[in-house]
Design a protein around this motif. Structure first.
Motif, short mmCIF file in Angstrom:
data_model
loop_
_atom_site.label_atom_id
_atom_site.label_comp_id
_atom_site.label_asym_id
_atom_site.label_seq_id
_atom_site.Cartn_x
_atom_site.Cartn_y
_atom_site.Cartn_z
N ALA A 128 0.86 -1.19 0.00
CA ALA A 128 0.00 0.00 0.00
C ALA A 128 0.89 1.23 0.00
CB ALA A 128 -0.92 0.01 1.22
N VAL A 129 0.62 2.15 -0.91
CA VAL A 129 1.36 3.39 -1.00
C VAL A 129 0.56 4.50 -0.32
CG1 VAL A 129 2.17 5.19 -2.56
CG2 VAL A 129 2.66 2.81 -3.07
N VAL A 130 1.25 5.26 0.52
CA VAL A 130 0.62 6.40 1.19
C VAL A 130 1.32 7.67 0.71
CG1 VAL A 130 0.10 7.47 3.40
CG2 VAL A 130 0.07 4.97 3.19
N LEU A 131 0.58 8.55 0.08
CA LEU A 131 1.12 9.80 -0.44
C LEU A 131 0.41 10.97 0.23
CD1 LEU A 131 2.96 11.23 -2.49
CD2 LEU A 131 1.05 11.13 -4.12
N ASP A 132 1.19 11.88 0.78
CA ASP A 132 0.63 13.04 1.48
C ASP A 132 -0.29 12.61 2.62
OD1 ASP A 132 1.96 14.92 -0.05
OD2 ASP A 132 0.37 15.02 -1.55
N GLY A 133 0.05 11.51 3.26
CA GLY A 133 -0.72 11.08 4.42
C GLY A 133 -2.02 10.37 4.10
N ARG A 134 -2.26 10.05 2.84
CA ARG A 134 -3.50 9.34 2.50
C ARG A 134 -3.19 8.15 1.60
NH1 ARG A 134 -4.82 11.06 -2.65
NH2 ARG A 134 -3.58 12.82 -3.38
N SER A 135 -3.92 7.06 1.79
CA SER A 135 -3.71 5.87 0.98
C SER A 135 -4.12 6.15 -0.45
CB SER A 135 -4.53 4.70 1.54
OG SER A 135 -4.10 4.38 2.84
N SER A 136 -3.28 5.71 -1.39
CA SER A 136 -3.55 6.06 -2.78
C SER A 136 -3.55 4.88 -3.74
CB SER A 136 -2.51 7.08 -3.26
OG SER A 136 -2.55 8.24 -2.46
N ALA A 137 -2.77 3.83 -3.44
CA ALA A 137 -2.69 2.69 -4.36
C ALA A 137 -2.31 1.44 -3.60
CB ALA A 137 -1.68 2.97 -5.47
N GLU A 138 -2.86 0.30 -4.06
CA GLU A 138 -2.56 -0.98 -3.41
C GLU A 138 -2.42 -2.07 -4.47
OE1 GLU A 138 -5.67 -1.85 -0.67
OE2 GLU A 138 -5.03 -0.36 0.81
N ASP A 139 -1.73 -3.13 -4.08
CA ASP A 139 -1.65 -4.32 -4.94
C ASP A 139 -1.20 -5.50 -4.09
OD1 ASP A 139 -1.91 -5.83 -7.22
OD2 ASP A 139 0.07 -5.33 -8.04
N THR A 140 -1.70 -6.68 -4.41
CA THR A 140 -1.33 -7.88 -3.65
C THR A 140 -0.20 -8.63 -4.34
OG1 THR A 140 -3.02 -9.19 -4.79
CG2 THR A 140 -3.64 -8.16 -2.70
N PHE A 141 0.52 -9.41 -3.55
CA PHE A 141 1.59 -10.24 -4.08
C PHE A 141 1.78 -11.43 -3.15
CE2 PHE A 141 3.50 -7.45 -1.03
CZ PHE A 141 4.54 -8.14 -0.46
N VAL A 142 2.58 -12.38 -3.58
CA VAL A 142 2.79 -13.61 -2.82
C VAL A 142 4.26 -13.75 -2.45
CG1 VAL A 142 2.70 -16.15 -2.90
CG2 VAL A 142 0.84 -14.79 -3.89
N VAL A 143 4.50 -14.12 -1.20
CA VAL A 143 5.85 -14.51 -0.77
C VAL A 143 5.92 -16.03 -0.87
CG1 VAL A 143 7.48 -14.61 1.15
CG2 VAL A 143 6.14 -12.53 0.76
N GLU A 144 6.71 -16.51 -1.79
CA GLU A 144 6.80 -17.95 -2.02
C GLU A 144 7.85 -18.57 -1.10
OE1 GLU A 144 7.76 -18.14 -6.13
OE2 GLU A 144 5.72 -17.66 -6.80
N PRO A 145 7.66 -19.84 -0.70
CA PRO A 145 8.63 -20.49 0.19
C PRO A 145 10.02 -20.56 -0.45
CG PRO A 145 6.60 -21.77 0.06
CD PRO A 145 6.51 -20.72 -1.01
N ALA A 146 11.03 -20.38 0.37
CA ALA A 146 12.40 -20.50 -0.12
C ALA A 146 12.66 -21.95 -0.51
CB ALA A 146 13.39 -20.05 0.95
N PRO A 147 13.46 -22.21 -1.56
CA PRO A 147 13.78 -23.59 -1.95
C PRO A 147 14.42 -24.35 -0.80
CG PRO A 147 14.51 -22.02 -3.62
CD PRO A 147 14.11 -21.21 -2.43
N ALA A 148 14.01 -25.60 -0.63
CA ALA A 148 14.57 -26.42 0.44
C ALA A 148 16.03 -26.75 0.15
CB ALA A 148 13.76 -27.71 0.60
#
Length: 199
Positions: free
Chosen positions: A122-142
């Protein structure tokens, strides 16, 4: 006659929030490596304007559900000041970075890494939320376990070739001396030697 003075160009004004559109593009990352998000800033106004996009004015936050995970206002990244001059209709892309760790209140050393799962930038510009996007943290290779390599050591079973030492049983040929010995005790001594060869 003196040349006519060249009219000065007025300095661009600060961008109006109504004239700025933000779009955030996140990429999936691997556990413990962190990643980047690209923020596209568009001036939809009819005139050029300036925008302050430094660390003091533009904040990137990472959340998991309703739980805060990390914030660039906690672990400061980038320059404190980053002025942008945007022409009318122009788009400027900014890269915002996250190191893959957790930092909610304090940016200390040896911070734990974020566990695998779904997160949100989430990006906050001038103290207000302006843009968001989801993503995935994938497991590290064993990582391969040492035992798997160590099984190569099973080649050490070649040490069973040491059973060739059982050729030492040839020492039992010493029992032949019992034929030459008139005293059976001599043969008894030979059998003790044979026992020794077993050792």
């Amino acid at each position: 006659p003196a040349p006519d003075p060249v009219p000065s160009t007025p300095a661009p004004e600060t961008c109006s929030p109504a004239d700025i559109e933000l779009e955030l593009a996140a990429r999936d990352v691997v556990e413990g490596t962190g990643g980047d998000a690209v923020l596209s800033v568009t001036n939809t106004g009819a005139t050029p304007c300036t925008l302050e996009a430094g660390a003091e004015n533009l904040v990137l936050r990472v959340t998991s559900g309703d739980q805060p995970v990390w914030g660039s206002d906690v672990c400061t990244t980038g320059s404190a000041s980053r002025p942008l001059l945007l022409d009318a209709g122009a788009v400027s892309d900014l890269t915002l970075s996250w190191d893959g760790t957790t930092a909610v209140d304090v940016c200390g050393e040896n911070r734990p890494v974020a566990a695998p799962g779904t997160y949100r930038y989430a990006v906050v510009l001038d103290g207000r939320s302006s843009a968001e996007d989801t993503f995935v943290v994938e497991p590290a290779p064993a990582e391969p376990t040492e035992g798997t390599d160590g099984t190569g050591g099973t080649g050490g079973t070649g040490g069973t070739d040491g059973t060739e030492g059982t050729d030492g049983t040839e020492g039992t040929d010493g029992t032949e001396s019992t034929e030459d010995a008139s005293d059976g005790t001599a043969g008894g001594a030979a059998t003790e030697e044979g026992a020794g060869t077993e050792g």
